[in-house]
Enzyme design. Structure first.
Site, PDB file in Angstrom:
ATOM      1  N   CYS A 251       0.818  -1.212   0.000  1.00  0.00           N
ATOM      2  CA  CYS A 251       0.000   0.000   0.000  1.00  0.00           C
ATOM      3  C   CYS A 251       0.851   1.261   0.000  1.00  0.00           C
ATOM      4  O   CYS A 251       0.428   2.308  -0.497  1.00  0.00           O
ATOM      5  CB  CYS A 251      -0.911   0.022   1.227  1.00  0.00           C
ATOM      6  SG  CYS A 251      -1.765  -1.514   1.594  1.00  0.00           S
TER       7      CYS A 251
ATOM      8  N   ASP B 235      -1.945  -3.483   7.853  1.00  0.00           N
ATOM      9  CA  ASP B 235      -2.995  -4.220   8.538  1.00  0.00           C
ATOM     10  C   ASP B 235      -3.021  -5.688   8.122  1.00  0.00           C
ATOM     11  O   ASP B 235      -3.256  -6.578   8.938  1.00  0.00           O
ATOM     12  CB  ASP B 235      -4.355  -3.580   8.254  1.00  0.00           C
ATOM     13  CG  ASP B 235      -4.644  -2.432   9.204  1.00  0.00           C
ATOM     14  OD1 ASP B 235      -3.675  -1.862   9.739  1.00  0.00           O
ATOM     15  OD2 ASP B 235      -5.819  -2.097   9.407  1.00  0.00           O
TER      16      ASP B 235
ATOM     17  N   CYS C  62      -2.020   2.721   3.389  1.00  0.00           N
ATOM     18  CA  CYS C  62      -2.693   1.640   4.102  1.00  0.00           C
ATOM     19  C   CYS C  62      -3.711   2.192   5.097  1.00  0.00           C
ATOM     20  O   CYS C  62      -3.707   3.372   5.429  1.00  0.00           O
ATOM     21  CB  CYS C  62      -1.670   0.743   4.796  1.00  0.00           C
ATOM     22  SG  CYS C  62      -2.352  -0.858   5.298  1.00  0.00           S
ATOM     23  N   ASP C  63      -4.538   1.291   5.625  1.00  0.00           N
ATOM     24  CA  ASP C  63      -5.788   1.657   6.285  1.00  0.00           C
ATOM     25  C   ASP C  63      -5.705   2.814   7.276  1.00  0.00           C
ATOM     26  O   ASP C  63      -6.365   3.836   7.126  1.00  0.00           O
ATOM     27  CB  ASP C  63      -6.356   0.436   7.016  1.00  0.00           C
ATOM     28  CG  ASP C  63      -6.781  -0.660   6.069  1.00  0.00           C
ATOM     29  OD1 ASP C  63      -6.562  -0.513   4.854  1.00  0.00           O
ATOM     30  OD2 ASP C  63      -7.311  -1.681   6.529  1.00  0.00           O
ATOM     31  N   LYS C  64      -4.918   2.669   8.349  1.00  0.00           N
ATOM     32  CA  LYS C  64      -4.921   3.679   9.410  1.00  0.00           C
ATOM     33  C   LYS C  64      -4.125   4.914   9.038  1.00  0.00           C
ATOM     34  O   LYS C  64      -4.251   5.961   9.685  1.00  0.00           O
ATOM     35  CB  LYS C  64      -4.384   3.087  10.716  1.00  0.00           C
ATOM     36  CG  LYS C  64      -5.098   1.833  11.167  1.00  0.00           C
ATOM     37  CD  LYS C  64      -6.604   1.990  11.152  1.00  0.00           C
ATOM     38  CE  LYS C  64      -7.310   0.660  11.374  1.00  0.00           C
ATOM     39  NZ  LYS C  64      -7.107  -0.326  10.298  1.00  0.00           N
TER      40      LYS C  64
ATOM     41  N   CYS D 192      -5.350  -2.565  -0.693  1.00  0.00           N
ATOM     42  CA  CYS D 192      -6.217  -3.722  -0.973  1.00  0.00           C
ATOM     43  C   CYS D 192      -7.422  -3.295  -1.807  1.00  0.00           C
ATOM     44  O   CYS D 192      -8.065  -2.281  -1.532  1.00  0.00           O
ATOM     45  CB  CYS D 192      -6.649  -4.370   0.319  1.00  0.00           C
ATOM     46  SG  CYS D 192      -5.263  -4.979   1.309  1.00  0.00           S
TER      47      CYS D 192
ATOM     48  N   GLU E 227      -8.600  -5.836  14.634  1.00  0.00           N
ATOM     49  CA  GLU E 227      -9.526  -6.343  13.626  1.00  0.00           C
ATOM     50  C   GLU E 227      -9.532  -7.868  13.680  1.00  0.00           C
ATOM     51  O   GLU E 227      -8.555  -8.487  14.098  1.00  0.00           O
ATOM     52  CB  GLU E 227      -9.117  -5.873  12.234  1.00  0.00           C
ATOM     53  CG  GLU E 227      -9.275  -4.373  12.039  1.00  0.00           C
ATOM     54  CD  GLU E 227      -8.863  -3.918  10.650  1.00  0.00           C
ATOM     55  OE1 GLU E 227      -8.323  -4.736   9.883  1.00  0.00           O
ATOM     56  OE2 GLU E 227      -9.085  -2.741  10.339  1.00  0.00           O
TER      57      GLU E 227
ATOM     58  N   SER F 179     -12.096  -5.870   9.815  1.00  0.00           N
ATOM     59  CA  SER F 179     -11.483  -5.365   8.592  1.00  0.00           C
ATOM     60  C   SER F 179     -12.564  -4.916   7.627  1.00  0.00           C
ATOM     61  O   SER F 179     -13.700  -5.410   7.646  1.00  0.00           O
ATOM     62  CB  SER F 179     -10.645  -6.478   7.960  1.00  0.00           C
ATOM     63  OG  SER F 179     -10.348  -6.191   6.621  1.00  0.00           O
TER      64      SER F 179
END
Length: 559
Positions: free
Chosen positions: A48, A80, A121-123, A193, A446, A472
């Site tokens: 990511c 993640d 990425c996510d966070k 993702c 998660e 997630s």
């Protein structure tokens, strides 16, 4: 222009400061221009983020072309997917706070005039947005972009398929060779993702909030368009400096309503609830969990995207991206078109020149408003005796709207995953995974490894999962997270026993433990807090400062 960087470089007393800049190759001419930060979460921890350094260079070129002097710095980011299913996931949500803190510290220390935040990425997305809002200087957010789907058995696949394949392998539905070939094919490039998981959800949110350039959220990470978007983002920052437009001018309550609407329309991640509440706190906007339910009822679910649907972000990009969805919501009056954006124009003005097709493939991926996937959105807020401060479930393509079952209680994700791996979970069970909340985990892990294993085993439609942890964006099924208050502070979830009846009614928005009041009072009397798992270091500090999930799981100082 009112340039705060002059405090650090103007006048005879600042000769040492200028000397430090000149040691890095800058000239007096460079120092006369606005000094703008380009912050990225670039690292080699995750696909990511691995390309974000390249995007940062394109962004810097754009800023230089516009007449600014860019200064690059980086902050951390957690993968993640790689942290999932073990102790590492405890660090994921904590990283959001560290990213925001890092940006704040760098901006305070160096007094840059403006900032572009780049994340993958996510966070790292909400963490970066929180940092931009906190420092409140002219700012633009830039997403690193989505990964392309892999191909396996003539089908598009994502990391979600690999997680679910683990469950299939455990019950003999896949052999090791098949699992390995899927593993080798699922992630073919850099980028976040590919489904409408947390990263792509929060990228979509950034566009709906008005914090990123129109049309910037859906282009794949390794596309030429992503590079062009980075350069244009850099060039666009000067106009914000000149007009002195700051994040808190953009991040109004109405902008947050627009963000909630987009998440519901695209079937986005439940993590958006947590992150939007946290971001709102940085701006002083009083956003509550119940505001999500109000907007959900107004917003149709129209985008058929994974994990609940069929398509990925790259498919949505082909037909117009998030701008297409925003236009549809604007046309029916769900979207507030008068909100300000980083272009200096309103949301309505940004969308006025956009032209999209609404037929053929476009109508398959994003349904027409007259024939939505669902008349209401996908992020459902639940309340009840088991979650008096709320819980959240994603209802995209959910099969069971009413569920009653007996609880099987686990005090950690590991113990629950072990039970799933041993096929000890049966149709009709309600898995309760507790002491995984913001304080209890700590870090509110998660549960994708657990939820995906249930899907892979083929029983996810017949069970429910309830946790004070998180899920997630790739999770699907009757999986209820963010149960508040959490077990670590004595919330009702801490009092559940094996065999208790639990009733979930999605339409009514309730989640109840069918245990009498006297019995619950007796259990409460006997309950004792668990000892903290970490006594020093970052996780211990986080556990001591973090608030409830219903308040965004933010860290607040103790005075």
């Amino acid at each position: 222009m009112n340039l705060r960087s002059r405090e650090t470089i103007s006048g005879a007393a600042r000769a040492p400061h200028r000397a430090m800049y000149k040691a890095m190759g800058l000239t007096d001419e460079d120092l006369a221009k606005p000094l703008v930060a380009v912050c990225s979460t670039s690292n080699e921890a995750t696909p990511c983020n691995i390309h974000l350094g390249r995007l940062a260079q394109s962004t810097k070129h754009g800023a230089s072309e516009a007449g600014c002097t860019p200064r690059e710095f980086t902050t951390i980011a957690v993968s993640d997917a790689i942290a999932m299913g073990h102790e590492g996931m405890k660090a994921s949500l904590v990283s959001r706070e560290i990213i925001a803190d890092s940006i704040e510290i760098m901006m305070i220390a160096h007094q840059y005039d403006a900032i572009i935040g780049i994340a993958g990425c996510d966070k790292s997305l909400p963490g970066t947005l929180m940092g931009l809002a906190r420092v409140n200087v002219p700012s633009i957010f830039l997403y690193g972009g989505t990964i392309l789907p892999g191909r396996w058995n003539n089908c598009d696949v994502t990391i979600q398929d690999v997680y679910e394949a683990v469950g299939a392998y455990e019950v003999g539905k896949l052999n090791l060779e098949q699992l390995t070939t899927l593993e080798n094919a699922a992630c073919p490039s850099a980028g976040s993702c590919g489904g409408m998981y947390t990263a792509n959800t929060m990228a979509s949110v950034s566009e709906a909030l008005g914090m990123s350039l129109p049309g910037s959220s859906s282009a794949p990470a390794e596309s030429d368009r992503r590079t062009d978007i980075a350069r244009l983002t850099g060039k666009s920052l000067l106009s914000l400096v000149e007009s002195d437009i700051k994040p808190r001018d953009i991040l109004s309550f109405e902008a947050f309503e627009n963000a909630i609407s987009i998440v519901n329309a695209i079937g986005g991640s439940t993590n958006a609830v947590l992150h939007l509440i946290a971001l709102a706190r940085e701006t002083g906007v009083k956003l509550k969990v119940n505001d999500f339910e109000i907007m959900r009822r107004r917003t149709p679910h129209i985008a058929d995207l994974r994990p609940g649907g069929k398509y990925v972000m790259a498919d949505l990009d082909r037909i117009g991206g998030i701008q297409l969805v925003l236009q549809k919501l604007l046309d029916i009056g769900v979207l507030n078109g008068d909100t300000l954006t980083v272009t200096g124009k309103t949301m309505k003005e940004n969308l006025s020149g956009a032209k999209f097709t609404h037929e053929g493939e476009a109508a398959t991926i994003v349904k027409n408003i007259e024939n939505p996937i669902s008349r209401e959105g996908t992020l459902k807020i639940l309340n009840g005796s088991l979650a008096p401060e709320g819980a959240v479930v994603k209802i995209a393509n959910l099969k069971n709207m009413i569920f009653n079952g007996k609880a099987k209680v686990y005090n950690s994700e590991e113990s629950a995953f072990e039970a799933i791996s041993k096929s000890e979970i049966e149709i009709g069970d309600v898995l309760v995974i507790r002491y995984e909340g913001p304080k209890g985990g700590p870090g509110m892990r998660e549960m994708l490894s657990a939820t995906a294993a249930l899907v892979g085993q083929g029983i996810s439609d017949g069970v429910a999962m309830i946790t004070d942890g998180r899920f997630s964006g790739a999770t699907r099924g009757l999986m209820i997270g963010h149960v508040s208050p959490e077990a670590m502070v004595g919330g009702p979830i801490s009092l559940v026993k094996n065999g208790d009846n639990v009733t979930i009614d999605i339409k009514r928005g309730t989640i109840d433990l069918e245990v009498g009041r006297a019995e619950m009072q007796e259990r409460k009397r006997k309950w004792r807090p668990k000892k903290p798992k970490y006594l020093n270091g970052a996780l211990a500090k986080y556990a001591s400062l973090v608030t409830s999930a219903s308040d965004g799981a933010v860290t607040l100082p103790i005075f």
